[in-house]
Design an enzyme around this catalytic site. Structure first.
Site, PDB file in Angstrom:
ATOM      1  N   ASN A   9       0.864  -1.173   0.000  1.00  0.00           N
ATOM      2  CA  ASN A   9       0.000   0.000   0.000  1.00  0.00           C
ATOM      3  C   ASN A   9       0.905   1.229   0.000  1.00  0.00           C
ATOM      4  OD1 ASN A   9      -1.793   2.048   0.519  1.00  0.00           O
ATOM      5  ND2 ASN A   9      -2.317   1.391   2.597  1.00  0.00           N
ATOM      6  N   HIS A 101      -9.620   1.178   4.835  1.00  0.00           N
ATOM      7  CA  HIS A 101      -8.332   1.372   5.503  1.00  0.00           C
ATOM      8  C   HIS A 101      -8.513   2.350   6.670  1.00  0.00           C
ATOM      9  CE1 HIS A 101      -4.239   2.719   6.260  1.00  0.00           C
ATOM     10  NE2 HIS A 101      -3.861   1.558   5.735  1.00  0.00           N
ATOM     11  N   GLU A 103      -6.898   4.808   7.618  1.00  0.00           N
ATOM     12  CA  GLU A 103      -6.755   6.227   7.267  1.00  0.00           C
ATOM     13  C   GLU A 103      -8.028   6.754   6.603  1.00  0.00           C
ATOM     14  OE1 GLU A 103      -3.011   5.704   5.268  1.00  0.00           O
ATOM     15  OE2 GLU A 103      -2.149   5.200   7.215  1.00  0.00           O
ATOM     16  N   GLY A 178       2.213   2.466  10.745  1.00  0.00           N
ATOM     17  CA  GLY A 178       3.156   3.578  10.576  1.00  0.00           C
ATOM     18  C   GLY A 178       3.883   3.987  11.846  1.00  0.00           C
ATOM     19  N   SER A 217       3.240  -1.907  10.492  1.00  0.00           N
ATOM     20  CA  SER A 217       4.687  -1.955  10.746  1.00  0.00           C
ATOM     21  C   SER A 217       5.326  -3.300  10.410  1.00  0.00           C
ATOM     22  CB  SER A 217       4.998  -1.543  12.194  1.00  0.00           C
ATOM     23  OG  SER A 217       4.585  -0.206  12.416  1.00  0.00           O
TER      24      SER A 217
HETATM   25  P1  PGA Z   1       2.685   0.462   7.714  1.00  0.00           P
HETATM   26  O1  PGA Z   1       1.252   0.686   7.033  1.00  0.00           O
HETATM   27  O2  PGA Z   1       3.264  -0.794   7.150  1.00  0.00           O
HETATM   28  O3  PGA Z   1       3.473   1.692   7.330  1.00  0.00           O
HETATM   29  O4  PGA Z   1       2.464   0.368   9.189  1.00  0.00           O
HETATM   30  C1  PGA Z   1       0.381  -0.411   6.846  1.00  0.00           C
HETATM   31  C2  PGA Z   1      -0.901   0.053   6.223  1.00  0.00           C
HETATM   32  O5  PGA Z   1      -1.342   1.169   6.502  1.00  0.00           O
HETATM   33  O6  PGA Z   1      -1.518  -0.677   5.419  1.00  0.00           O
END
Ligand code: PGA
Length: 257
Positions: A9, A101, A103, A178, A217
């Protein structure tokens, strides 16, 4: 079991130029690597160029790399300024779509009923939704993890329980996205096992083709321990997927298990 799915992603990180540069490095590395399903979700503006690049590569060799979109609207067309329809995605040979997602839920206010409409529409158009679910830190601390995840899945998949074979799910705890703090393999496994039994019940046993991905992460150092868990069927990777070498390393870690 279905093949593992390792999905990238890229969020709002790569221009068209950067997308093409990435694929230049990444595609040769994954040529002939058919055992694992790989999905890449660039920005909307880069989908067309990525699609052309992938098609050209597939004329020269075998690639198990599919394109995904990071979101979509559920209507085919209409006065919906700024939105992207499923028809616009299938035209570019997009096969997956990430829906719900965190976000989208937390920054853009998407609720379960909108996400459900998108899931239904994606399936109608032959796009494979990856429905994202996951609790916030506060919800985890209050012991609400499983009930939050259950509600997101039941609401998100309402009416398409019989179509479970055409859906993947990503468990992405909000506190792990993240942040550099991944769920431990045990924490992830607990939720994945719960999701597996839930979708098994909802689909009346028709969930064999549904992968339950872990996201939050994931990187080249923790991928191996996570994928060893029995109910983790792949990853949705953000930050660590932005570098083709790191993303490839994650794929090789999974292959070796
Ligand atoms: P990340 O994001 O690997 O940076 O934690 C995962 C995601 O939002 O799908």
């Amino acid at each position: 079991m279905m093949s593992y799915l390792i999905a990238a992603n890229w969020k709002m990180y790569k221009t068209v130029g950067e997308t093409l540069e990435y694929l230049e490095v990444f595609l040769p590395a994954v040529k002939d690597l058919m055992k694992i399903d790989i999905m890449i979700a660039p920005s909307f503006t880069a989908l067309s160029s990525a699609s052309i690049k992938l098609d050209a590569a597939k004329k020269e060799g075998e690639y198990n790399v599919k394109l995904g979109a990071q979101n979509m609207y559920y209507m085919d067309k209409g006065a919906f300024t700024g939105e992207i329809s499923p028809i616009m995605l299938t035209e570019l040979e997009v096969e997956y779509v990430i829906l719900g997602h965190s976000e989208r839920r937390h920054i853009f206010g998407e609720k379960d009923d909108l996400i459900n409409k998108k899931v239904i529409s994606a399936i109608e158009h032959g796009l494979r939704p990856i429905l994202c679910v996951g609790e916030t830190l506060e919800e985890r601390e209050q012991g609400k993890t499983l009930s939050v995840v259950e509600k997101q899945i039941r609401n998100g998949l309402a009416g398409v329980e019989k179509d479970m074979a055409f859906i993947d799910i990503a468990y992405e705890p909000v506190w792990a996205i993240g942040t550099g703090v991944n769920a431990t393999p045990e924490q992830a496994q607990e939720v994945h096992m719960f999701i597996r039994s839930l979708i098994n019940e909802m689909s009346k046993g028709n969930d064999e083709k549904t992968r339950i991905l872990y996201g939050g992460s994931v990187n080249e150092n923790n991928a191996r321990d996570l994928i060893k868990e029995p109910n983790i069927d792949g990853f949705l990777v953000g930050s660590a997927s932005l570098d083709p070498n790191r993303f490839y390393k994650i794929i090789t870690e999974v292959m070796e298990v």
